[in-house]
Design a protein around this motif. Structure first.
Motif, PDB file in Angstrom:
ATOM      1  N   GLY A 126       0.857  -1.175   0.000  1.00  0.00           N
ATOM      2  CA  GLY A 126       0.000   0.000   0.000  1.00  0.00           C
ATOM      3  C   GLY A 126       0.897   1.230   0.000  1.00  0.00           C
ATOM      4  O   GLY A 126       2.102   1.121  -0.247  1.00  0.00           O
ATOM      5  N   ILE A 127       0.302   2.379   0.255  1.00  0.00           N
ATOM      6  CA  ILE A 127       1.094   3.616   0.259  1.00  0.00           C
ATOM      7  C   ILE A 127       1.365   4.017   1.708  1.00  0.00           C
ATOM      8  O   ILE A 127       0.435   4.161   2.507  1.00  0.00           O
ATOM      9  CB  ILE A 127       0.340   4.742  -0.488  1.00  0.00           C
ATOM     10  CG1 ILE A 127       0.060   4.306  -1.941  1.00  0.00           C
ATOM     11  CG2 ILE A 127       1.138   6.043  -0.445  1.00  0.00           C
ATOM     12  CD1 ILE A 127      -0.762   5.302  -2.738  1.00  0.00           C
ATOM     13  N   GLU A 128       2.640   4.205   1.988  1.00  0.00           N
ATOM     14  CA  GLU A 128       3.030   4.480   3.376  1.00  0.00           C
ATOM     15  C   GLU A 128       2.431   5.796   3.874  1.00  0.00           C
ATOM     16  O   GLU A 128       2.414   6.799   3.138  1.00  0.00           O
ATOM     17  CB  GLU A 128       4.559   4.565   3.400  1.00  0.00           C
ATOM     18  CG  GLU A 128       5.141   4.570   4.790  1.00  0.00           C
ATOM     19  CD  GLU A 128       6.666   4.597   4.688  1.00  0.00           C
ATOM     20  OE1 GLU A 128       7.267   3.535   4.429  1.00  0.00           O
ATOM     21  OE2 GLU A 128       7.234   5.709   4.847  1.00  0.00           O
ATOM     22  N   LEU A 129       1.928   5.783   5.126  1.00  0.00           N
ATOM     23  CA  LEU A 129       1.401   7.034   5.687  1.00  0.00           C
ATOM     24  C   LEU A 129       2.580   7.980   5.929  1.00  0.00           C
ATOM     25  O   LEU A 129       3.586   7.567   6.518  1.00  0.00           O
ATOM     26  CB  LEU A 129       0.685   6.778   7.021  1.00  0.00           C
ATOM     27  CG  LEU A 129      -0.527   5.846   6.999  1.00  0.00           C
ATOM     28  CD1 LEU A 129      -1.231   5.876   8.365  1.00  0.00           C
ATOM     29  CD2 LEU A 129      -1.511   6.229   5.907  1.00  0.00           C
ATOM     30  N   PRO A 130       2.471   9.226   5.511  1.00  0.00           N
ATOM     31  CA  PRO A 130       3.625  10.133   5.652  1.00  0.00           C
ATOM     32  C   PRO A 130       3.929  10.450   7.118  1.00  0.00           C
ATOM     33  O   PRO A 130       5.046  10.848   7.447  1.00  0.00           O
ATOM     34  CB  PRO A 130       3.185  11.394   4.895  1.00  0.00           C
ATOM     35  CG  PRO A 130       1.707  11.312   4.774  1.00  0.00           C
ATOM     36  CD  PRO A 130       1.343   9.861   4.817  1.00  0.00           C
TER      37      PRO A 130
END
Ligand code: MSP
Length: 681
Positions: A216-220
């Motif tokens: 998935g897309i890493e939480l910033p």
């Protein structure tokens, strides 16, 4: 705000691990109609489709294949991209949620919401379905199974990040109430409103711990978590505008989208999740979210386990792209559920395209070839008949009424409207009978007018059908001698009017727009279905067209055979025959595909007829009564098992039934529309 002359249309981004099926094709073809339609009307269109690539299922499938998820996704992409090419989808861009630029936008939005304290960390306990990648509440899973896919669920508790969706409940209700076109069709709008007005909207979990899901897309703001599927996927509609509309003016001028086309199953995620996300981001909401219905297949739900998944590639190969597209758009009102069957497809395409539009084109061009030397004639003054008035009105309505239907996404109704023009043009030819006018030199002007207007109708029809069946529209223009490319020399709006066809344009008669598919195209299963409709000789293996063999030609047939050799006038015969003898005569319906005079004969016409599964040539002595053009498209009755014979040196493979004694008075035709090749008893 989107500029008034732009049109932004999206499809859902499809799960990369799905096999493309009729559901994907349906949404994408419908979106393509809107994109082509608005381009033709001069808008700057941005048509986006793409793939949803993150999530547990992809991670699992890649692990099973022993490759990294990115490589796995890359390998899946062509299946969709090639399908869209094959189905003549004119998307301007193709987004993948693994695009680096998409990920940057998702992270920027996450950070923005986190800074605004609209994302917070909390803990969640619930029943999780791995297959659907979602949590369910206790009451949803009373039997321990996912209420959606019926697979076992597992109890999970975990820390996660939540989006404060619940606080937008009232604002969303107001928005839906104030914007009638926001959720469509009406029934779906009421569903969403009903749900929002009766249930409390909770907050939305938007993350997964990396330990459980890394794809998935890493939480910033927290490296231990990723966001996936919905928060990632929905953002595609705006992230795409930042990097994909190459060569177009500032992409952001396309937002808000004019239409998000989706299936009914993903309405909540769009109408509720996406709308509240946009509110939180201070972005305007899309103009319309349109949820279409689902296809069943031969009355059953489509599923892999049933093995009845409709493969769009196979449909395009078997029934051509125009056949598949036309059926999807015409058969079922957009928004409602529908049933897909190949039998229904063949019937629909044969009746509307082969016998309707295609027949009109062939007939008109043959007349122009014969009576106007193959070029569009000048157009003398009006005929001032009701039928001509009907034609004029049908031409105008094919646009004015169909325009509002298309704007409402009522594709089937729009096509019905356009086909009124096919019918009006047929009626016009039938009534003014150019083949009769041609006999009277004093009627030359009228003849030219009739031919001109028939050809002009086809020019209008090509424009009207272009968004739906673009290759057919191009073929019509080509045969009319016009530039088949709708955009190299943009078709201005004014061309949607009568009398824009230039006299003198050379026509080019080409292939039939749509060869009749009939029983020949059907699989064994469906061929049986058509048997029950009366075609008793249609077998599971369709008969190939009969070869014309020299040995089958009886030498007894005199070259100057008199009329009865090719027609069977229904004169009473004094000799009685038994029922068994009668049953030996195979009578069948046949559709006249083309007709021409036999040179040097007053009486004989050479007909090419279709029996559905085969084509025959019949020489018939009906030339005194009928002009060949008047017969094309007619369904007649023939004796199908007559030994072939030669008439004036031309092979005749059957006999036409007609009434009359020494003179033919009229051909036997059928009152109802029946398939060619149907047994007559
Ligand atoms: N990835 C999500 C969408 C994210 S959009 C931001 C998704 N993908 S999907 O691959 O499952 O999408 C399938 C699409 O096909 C949906 O619009 C769905 O409604 C549609 N259909 C799936 N089966 C269908 C039929 N049998 N008939 C018609 N459409 C159906 O959901």
């Amino acid at each position: 705000m989107s500029a008034p002359n732009t049109f932004y249309i999206t499809t859902p981004i499809y799960y990369v691990n799905d096999v493309p099926h009729i559901g994907h094709a349906y949404t994408t073809v419908a979106a393509d109609v809107l994109a082509r339609y608005w381009r033709l009307r001069g808008r700057d269109v941005f048509f986006l489709t793409g793939l949803d690539e993150h999530g547990q299922k992809v991670q699992q499938a890649a692990a099973k294949a022993g490759i990294d998820p990115q490589r796995y996704c890359d390998g899946m992409v062509p299946r969709f991209q090639e399908l869209w090419k094959r189905l003549e989808i004119s998307n301007d861009a193709f987004i993948r949620t693994t695009d680096a630029k998409h990920k940057i936008v998702v992270q920027r939005y996450l950070q923005e919401l986190f800074n605004k304290q609209l994302i917070y960390q909390g803990s969640y306990m619930g029943w999780y379905c791995t297959f659907d990648e979602r949590f369910w509440t206790e009451k949803d899973v009373a039997d321990g199974l996912c209420p959606d896919c019926k697979r076992p669920v597992e109890k999970l508790s975990e820390h996660n990040y939540f989006f404060k969706m619940g606080q937008y409940q009232d604002r969303l209700i107001d928005h839906i109430k104030e914007h009638e076109a926001f959720i469509r069709p009406e029934s779906r709008r009421n569903e969403v409103l009903g749900f929002l007005q009766t249930q409390k909207l909770g907050d939305l979990s938007i993350s997964r711990p990396k330990a459980r899901l890394s794809w998935g897309i890493e939480l910033p703001f927290d490296k231990n978590y990723v966001t996936y599927v919905w928060f990632d996927a929905l953002v595609n509609y705006v992230s795409a505008l930042e990097y994909l509309p190459q060569g177009k003016p500032a992409g952001n001028s396309f937002w808000p989208a004019n239409v998000h086309l989706i299936g009914k199953d993903i309405l909540t995620t769009h109408a509720v999740y996406w709308s509240t996300m946009l509110m939180a981001l201070d972005l305007p909401l899309p103009q319309t979210i349109f949820a279409h219905g689902w296809w069943t297949v031969d009355g059953e739900k489509m599923s892999k386990s049933r093995g009845n998944v409709v493969d769009p590639y196979a449909m395009a190969d078997k029934y051509k792209v125009y056949g598949f597209r036309y059926f999807l758009l015409r058969e079922v009102p957009f928004g409602q559920d529908g049933d897909f069957s190949e039998t229904a497809l063949v019937r629909r395409v044969d009746s509307d395209i082969a016998n309707g539009l295609g027949n009109l084109l062939r007939r008109t061009l043959t007349l122009i070839e014969r009576y106007a030397g193959g070029a569009v004639p000048e157009v003398p003054p009006s005929l001032d008949t009701d039928v001509e008035e009907n034609l004029t009105v049908a031409g105008l309505e094919a646009f004015s009424l169909a325009d509002s239907d298309i704007e409402e996404m009522a594709f089937s109704r729009a096509l019905e409207q356009i086909w009124q023009l096919v019918r009006a043009a047929d009626q016009y030819l039938e009534t003014h009978a150019p083949w009769t006018l041609a006999k009277d030199p004093g009627k030359r002007k009228l003849l030219e007018r009739v031919l001109y207007r028939a050809a002009d109708s086809l020019r209008l029809l090509a424009i009207a059908v272009y968004p739906f069946i673009p290759s057919t529209a191009r073929a019509i223009r080509e045969q009319l001698g016009l530039n088949p490319d709708f955009f190299s020399n943009p078709i201005p709006f004014e061309e949607r009017q009568w009398h824009r066809l230039r006299p003198g344009t050379k026509i080019h008669i080409g292939d039939a727009l749509s060869p009749r598919m009939g029983a020949y195209a059907l699989t064994g299963h469906e061929a049986k279905l058509s048997v029950s409709q009366g075609a008793s000789t249609v077998s599971d293996t369709p008969t190939p067209p009969q070869p014309v063999t020299a040995t089958a030609v009886p030498t007894t047939a005199a070259p100057q055979a008199p009329l009865p050799a090719a027609t069977a006038p229904l004169a009473p015969s004094p000799a009685q025959i038994t029922i068994d003898e009668f049953m030996q005569i195979q009578l069948k319906t046949a559709r006249v595909l083309s007709a021409e005079r036999v040179p040097k004969s007053e009486k004989l016409l050479k007909l090419q007829v279709s029996l559905g599964s085969e084509q025959r040539q019949i020489v018939a002595g009906i030339g005194k009564k009928y002009e060949p053009e008047a017969l094309v498209g007619k369904t007649i009755v023939i004796v199908a098992n007559l030994k072939p014979a030669k008439l004036m040196g031309i092979e005749s493979q059957g006999m036409v039934l007609a009434a009359g004694d020494s003179e033919v008075r009229g051909l036997i035709t059928i009152l109802e529309e029946v398939d060619p090749g149907t047994t007559v008893k």
